[in-house]
Design an enzyme around this catalytic site. Structure first.
Site, PDB file in Angstrom:
ATOM      1  N   THR A  28       5.318  18.664   5.362  1.00 31.83           N
ATOM      2  CA  THR A  28       6.263  18.429   6.452  1.00 31.83           C
ATOM      3  C   THR A  28       7.571  17.834   5.927  1.00 31.83           C
ATOM      4  O   THR A  28       7.566  16.899   5.123  1.00 31.83           O
ATOM      5  CB  THR A  28       5.625  17.488   7.485  1.00 31.83           C
ATOM      6  OG1 THR A  28       4.503  18.163   8.065  1.00 31.83           O
ATOM      7  CG2 THR A  28       6.619  17.128   8.581  1.00 31.83           C
ATOM      8  N   LEU A  55       3.680  11.565   5.447  1.00 32.99           N
ATOM      9  CA  LEU A  55       4.797  12.515   5.394  1.00 32.99           C
ATOM     10  C   LEU A  55       5.770  12.234   4.257  1.00 32.99           C
ATOM     11  O   LEU A  55       6.993  12.293   4.436  1.00 32.99           O
ATOM     12  CB  LEU A  55       5.549  12.542   6.744  1.00 32.99           C
ATOM     13  CG  LEU A  55       4.737  12.883   7.992  1.00 32.99           C
ATOM     14  CD1 LEU A  55       5.668  12.981   9.207  1.00 32.99           C
ATOM     15  CD2 LEU A  55       3.957  14.177   7.832  1.00 32.99           C
ATOM     16  N   ASN A 109       5.333  20.081  13.347  1.00 33.30           N
ATOM     17  CA  ASN A 109       4.247  19.111  13.230  1.00 33.30           C
ATOM     18  C   ASN A 109       4.462  18.016  14.271  1.00 33.30           C
ATOM     19  O   ASN A 109       5.159  17.039  14.015  1.00 33.30           O
ATOM     20  CB  ASN A 109       4.217  18.531  11.812  1.00 33.30           C
ATOM     21  CG  ASN A 109       3.094  17.530  11.628  1.00 33.30           C
ATOM     22  OD1 ASN A 109       2.301  17.293  12.544  1.00 33.30           O
ATOM     23  ND2 ASN A 109       3.021  16.926  10.462  1.00 33.30           N
ATOM     24  N   CYS A 112       1.049  14.521  13.576  1.00 37.16           N
ATOM     25  CA  CYS A 112       0.587  13.795  12.394  1.00 37.16           C
ATOM     26  C   CYS A 112      -0.012  12.455  12.826  1.00 37.16           C
ATOM     27  O   CYS A 112       0.649  11.679  13.511  1.00 37.16           O
ATOM     28  CB  CYS A 112       1.725  13.548  11.414  1.00 37.16           C
ATOM     29  SG  CYS A 112       1.188  12.573   9.982  1.00 37.16           S
ATOM     30  N   LYS A 140       2.032  22.839  15.891  1.00 34.51           N
ATOM     31  CA  LYS A 140       0.781  22.316  15.336  1.00 34.51           C
ATOM     32  C   LYS A 140       0.304  21.160  16.201  1.00 34.51           C
ATOM     33  O   LYS A 140       0.993  20.138  16.328  1.00 34.51           O
ATOM     34  CB  LYS A 140       0.962  21.846  13.893  1.00 34.51           C
ATOM     35  CG  LYS A 140      -0.370  21.417  13.271  1.00 34.51           C
ATOM     36  CD  LYS A 140      -0.316  21.385  11.771  1.00 34.51           C
ATOM     37  CE  LYS A 140      -1.678  21.089  11.169  1.00 34.51           C
ATOM     38  NZ  LYS A 140      -1.638  21.052   9.715  1.00 34.51           N
ATOM     39  N   ILE A 166      -6.214  22.873  13.947  1.00 29.84           N
ATOM     40  CA  ILE A 166      -5.757  21.606  14.499  1.00 29.84           C
ATOM     41  C   ILE A 166      -5.263  20.708  13.362  1.00 29.84           C
ATOM     42  O   ILE A 166      -5.532  20.975  12.185  1.00 29.84           O
ATOM     43  CB  ILE A 166      -6.918  20.877  15.252  1.00 29.84           C
ATOM     44  CG1 ILE A 166      -8.082  20.634  14.298  1.00 29.84           C
ATOM     45  CG2 ILE A 166      -7.322  21.603  16.481  1.00 29.84           C
ATOM     46  CD1 ILE A 166      -9.225  19.821  14.882  1.00 29.84           C
ATOM     47  N   GLY A 219     -11.699  22.239   8.082  1.00 29.42           N
ATOM     48  CA  GLY A 219     -13.010  22.335   7.446  1.00 29.42           C
ATOM     49  C   GLY A 219     -13.381  23.696   6.920  1.00 29.42           C
ATOM     50  O   GLY A 219     -14.559  23.964   6.662  1.00 29.42           O
ATOM     51  N   GLY A 240      -7.392  23.948   3.835  1.00 28.84           N
ATOM     52  CA  GLY A 240      -6.860  22.601   3.670  1.00 28.84           C
ATOM     53  C   GLY A 240      -7.544  21.870   2.543  1.00 28.84           C
ATOM     54  O   GLY A 240      -7.333  22.152   1.364  1.00 28.84           O
TER      55      GLY A 240
END
Lengths: 286, 218
Positions: A28, A55, A109, A112, A140, A166, A219, A240
């Site tokens: 970001t 960030l 984003n 966060c 997001k 997510i 995940g 991720g």
């Protein structure tokens, strides 16, 4: 399409990993440079990990002069993740990205868990960004809201072109010896396999609530996980935390996905799209 | 950056530590002070370990079991396989005239390989107990002290110090020898610059230890 989750890959330090993706999503970018949060910033949990990076990024000026030209040379479409603390800040960055042909899309984003939340609502941010750019805008979102489908519909109405579902969920881990928070800032964002059922539920619900395309993430470890997200209604899937443990994950996951599709008799990934909703549809019409 | 699944060749106890020997395969040993990410069976994230020994056909890591990940790695037996990524990061500069290795506790892990590459220079090593000090046997030409004596008491001036150990030791070494090469440590998720988790504040700036370190010079 296979992407990375924002903040889970630095394409400039690991270009070969980024080239294994269909698009690279940046960390970001905020208006000003940010050092990020006080260490310790990561902690493993039994079925996931917590991070509180906060960030960390060079700010939009240096991003445009240094990072973006280097990223453009990778030969992978670039999605820029944008953050800020007011709708105007988001809009300003979107407007500055708008003229850069090398930016394929923008991810907003608005979720966060490791910085103070933007003062304005997610929808005001999407609406302001929409006025500032013609680029595709992906919102997001966090699943930590009472009704995510309401937020998804509002994002649609505010002009989002897609949803990224997510972000991490706020969590806490304690050091096993001292019983003190393992992370410097105490709490952090939970990612990894622990998140997958929550993320699948979010994709499933938002697919039914809107017709926006969805990037599903949370995940994903294997090709089977990718297939599940696609079946739940994701057009794209992002890797991720798995990238931390296995930089070869893009190649491996693609191979596993191909094997899963073939074993189940799907011609291609589109063939499996939203198939998890077939039962609900037939129930609704009978 | 290469990742391979390799087999454990031996698991040896050295005092409270574990010396895990794995077959090298196509992995390069790299420069002393560089590190590898070792898969921790049953855990989500691998663990960063500097290379301890690079015997023919092997890579060996000296590990202290301090949590679920290192415990899982230390429980590996010969024949077990684990994914290894590396070598990663920046190691020690080896172009030094009068090297002195300064280590504390599990921080001696990279010294056997470093010592070999530097021609067995003198080393001063500090440990919290005689049991922990058994690891000093892996480092040639070493003078050993045990708490409450501190390793900084054994350091002579005018040497090119290469140090690895707990943060207070590194800070103390740096106060004595500002030009020392120091190998730092931080929790890491990836080891290759992706996660930004290993940022540590050194001289007022945050550095990603995995790509800017782990060895840093003033």
């Amino acid at each position: 399409m296979l992407l990375n989750a924002s903040g889970c890959l630095d394409a400039l330090t690991a270009p070969d990993v980024a080239r294994g993706l269909d698009a690279f999503v940046t960390k970001t970018v905020t208006p000003e440079p940010r050092d990020g949060n006080t260490p310790v910033r990561i902690a493993e949990t039994d079925v996931g990990m917590l991070n509180s990076i906060g960030l960390a990024n060079p700010g939009i000026d240096r991003f445009l002069t240094r990072s973006l030209p280097a990223l453009a040379k990778l030969g992978v479409p670039i999605w820029v993740s944008v953050g800020g603390f007011t709708a105007d800040e988001y809009a300003e960055i979107c407007s500055r990205l708008d003229d850069h042909a090398e930016v394929a899309a923008i991810e907003l984003n608005v979720s966060c868990p490791n910085v103070e939340s933007p003062t304005q609502g997610a929808m005001e941010i999407v609406a302001s960004a929409r006025l500032a750019t013609r680029k595709p805008l992906w919102a997001k979102l966090s699943a930590a809201v009472p009704d995510l489908t309401e937020v998804a519909r509002a994002a649609h109405d505010a002009g989002a072109d897609g949803l990224a579902l997510i972000n991490t969920l706020r969590g806490l881990a304690l050091d096993e010896r001292t019983l003190q928070p393992a992370l410097g800032p105490a709490v952090g964002g939970l990612s990894g396999p622990a998140l997958k059922p929550v993320a699948l539920a979010a994709v499933y619900a938002c697919h039914r609530a809107t017709d926006l395309p969805i990037v599903g993430m949370g995940g994903v470890q294997t090709g089977r996980d990718v297939l599940e997200f696609v079946a739940a209604g994701a057009r794209h899937v992002a890797l991720g935390t798995v990238l931390f443990a296995d930089p070869d994950a893009p190649v491996r996951v693609r191979a596993e996905l191909a094997a899963e599709l073939s074993a189940r008799g799907y011609a291609d990934v589109d063939d499996a799209y939203a198939t998890a909703h077939a039962h609900a549809l037939s129930t609704a019409t009978t | 950056m290469r990742r391979e699944r390799r087999s454990v060749v031996a698991n040896e106890k050295v005092g409270p530590y574990t010396l895990l020997r794995v077959d090298r395969g196509g992995l390069e040993p790299g420069i002393p002070g560089q590190f590898f990410m070792l898969e921790a069976p049953g855990r989500l994230l691998p663990r960063p370990m500097s290379l301890c020994l690079a015997s023919a056909g092997e890579l060996a890591f000296l590990i202290e079991a301090i949590g679920p990940g290192t415990r899982a790695i230390c429980a590996l037996e010969p024949g077990d396989r684990l994914a290894i990524l590396g070598p990663l990061g920046n190691g020690f500069r080896l172009d030094v005239d009068r090297p002195l290795l300064v280590g504390g506790g599990i921080g001696v892990a990279p010294f056997p390989y470093l010592s070999e590459r530097l021609g067995c220079p003198p080393a001063v090593l500090g440990f919290r107990s005689d049991w922990h000090a058994e690891a000093a046997a892996l480092v040639p030409n070493a003078e050993v002290c045990v708490e409450p004596r501190l390793v900084t008491e054994l350091m002579a001036p005018g040497q090119d110090v290469l140090a690895c150990g707990p943060e207070p030791m590194l800070e103390a070494v740096r106060r004595l020898i500002p030009t020392a090469q120091l190998a730092w440590e931080a929790p890491m998720a990836c080891g290759y610059g992706a996660c930004y988790g290993c940022a540590v504040e050194i001289d007022g700036t945050l550095k990603r230890l995995c790509v800017e370190g782990p060895v840093l010079c003033s």
